[in-house]
Design a protein around this motif. Structure first.
Motif, short mmCIF file in Angstrom:
data_model
loop_
_atom_site.label_atom_id
_atom_site.label_comp_id
_atom_site.label_asym_id
_atom_site.label_seq_id
_atom_site.Cartn_x
_atom_site.Cartn_y
_atom_site.Cartn_z
N TYR A 1 -10.45 3.50 9.25
CA TYR A 1 -10.51 2.10 9.64
C TYR A 1 -11.80 1.76 10.39
CZ TYR A 1 -5.87 0.81 8.01
OH TYR A 1 -4.80 0.51 7.20
N TYR B 1 -13.50 2.28 5.23
CA TYR B 1 -13.58 3.24 4.14
C TYR B 1 -12.24 3.18 3.41
CZ TYR B 1 -15.00 7.43 1.58
OH TYR B 1 -15.38 8.32 0.58
N LYS B 2 -12.27 2.79 2.14
CA LYS B 2 -11.03 2.54 1.41
C LYS B 2 -10.71 3.69 0.45
CE LYS B 2 -11.86 -2.42 1.70
NZ LYS B 2 -12.87 -2.23 2.76
N ILE C 1 0.87 -1.18 0.00
CA ILE C 1 0.00 0.00 0.00
C ILE C 1 0.91 1.23 0.00
CG2 ILE C 1 -1.88 -1.15 1.24
CD1 ILE C 1 -0.92 0.34 3.78
N ALA D 1 -9.62 -1.61 6.23
CA ALA D 1 -10.29 -0.35 6.56
C ALA D 1 -11.74 -0.38 6.07
CB ALA D 1 -9.57 0.83 5.93
N ASN E 1 -4.72 -0.21 4.07
CA ASN E 1 -4.97 -1.64 3.96
C ASN E 1 -6.46 -1.97 3.79
OD1 ASN E 1 -3.05 -3.73 3.78
ND2 ASN E 1 -2.22 -3.21 5.80
N ILE E 2 -6.70 -3.15 3.25
CA ILE E 2 -8.05 -3.54 2.86
C ILE E 2 -8.98 -3.79 4.04
CG2 ILE E 2 -7.35 -4.49 0.65
CD1 ILE E 2 -7.43 -7.27 1.90
N PRO F 1 -3.52 0.72 -3.21
CA PRO F 1 -4.37 1.57 -2.37
C PRO F 1 -3.56 2.37 -1.37
CG PRO F 1 -4.43 -0.68 -1.57
CD PRO F 1 -3.63 -0.72 -2.83
#
Length: 220
Positions: A120, A218-219, A13, A216, A213-214, A210
């Motif tokens: 997150y 809200y990405k 990331i 979270a 990290n996935i 991104p």
């Protein structure tokens, strides 16, 4: 200066790794990367497999192997790279160094504690509370920077590599966050137009995203 090629270890990331990547690129230091990714089950297995085997005093990501030196903690890594490659990036005077340290800590609290924690654990209510904090903090930063080319003056410092990623993520989350802070918006463009940064951003090694990290909610 270390003779060997530095190795940067971090999640795949942008996050805390990108200021380091930007600084290495600006300094024209070739470096290797060890990417860690979360498994589909959202566990940290591949990092934990390495964590206690790397000889790190304080195992964490990001880490940097630079010759015989092994470092963790993003801002410690940034400062190490400046000390060993271009010390003036730490600030050319004690006054400049003090200002850099002050803004560094101020922004870290806003970015990594308030902004990242909001993403997150995202809720609409948390978002509203964060935005009320952000506008006050950005106003202070904008007034502090004034007409300077860089945050603490007209000489670039390691702080500006950290700030760029912070501001990039703020704008990615809210494209209008700098509408009332045009000097901060111009800062982003000025940084992107640095020749070595531009070359890095256009290289196949550049990680566009991104940002976090996935796991979270809200990405970005």
């Amino acid at each position: 200066m270390a003779a060997s090629k530095p190795l940067l270890g971090y999640w795949k990331i942008r996050g805390l790794g990108h200021p380091i990547r930007f600084l290495l690129s600006y300094l024209e230091v070739e470096f290797d990367e060890k990417y860690y990714e979360l498994t589909p089950e959202l566990t940290y297995d591949n990092w934990y497999a390495d964590k206690e085997k790397l000889g790190l005093d304080f195992p964490n990501l990001p880490y940097l192997f630079d010759g015989s030196t092994k470092i963790t903690e993003a801002r410690a890594i940034l400062k190490h790279l400046c000390r060993t490659r271009k010390p003036e990036l730490l600030g050319k005077t004690i006054e400049a160094q003090t200002k850099i340290d002050m803004v560094d800590n101020f922004v870290y609290d806003l970015w990594y504690i308030e902004f990242s924690e909001m993403l997150y654990g995202y809720t609409e209510e948390w978002h509203k509370k964060y935005k009320a904090i952000e506008v006050v903090r950005l106003d202070r930063l904008s007034k502090f920077m004034g007409d300077n080319d860089w945050m603490t003056g007209n000489d670039i410092s390691y702080l500006d590599f950290f700030l760029y990623e912070v501001f990039y993520q703020f704008k990615k989350f809210d494209p209008h966050c700098f509408d009332n802070f045009q000097n901060l918006d111009r800062f982003l463009t000025r940084f992107e137009n640095l020749e070595t940064i531009k070359d890095y951003m256009n290289s196949p090694n550049y990680l566009h995203g991104p940002a976090i990290n996935i796991i979270a909610k809200y990405k970005i």
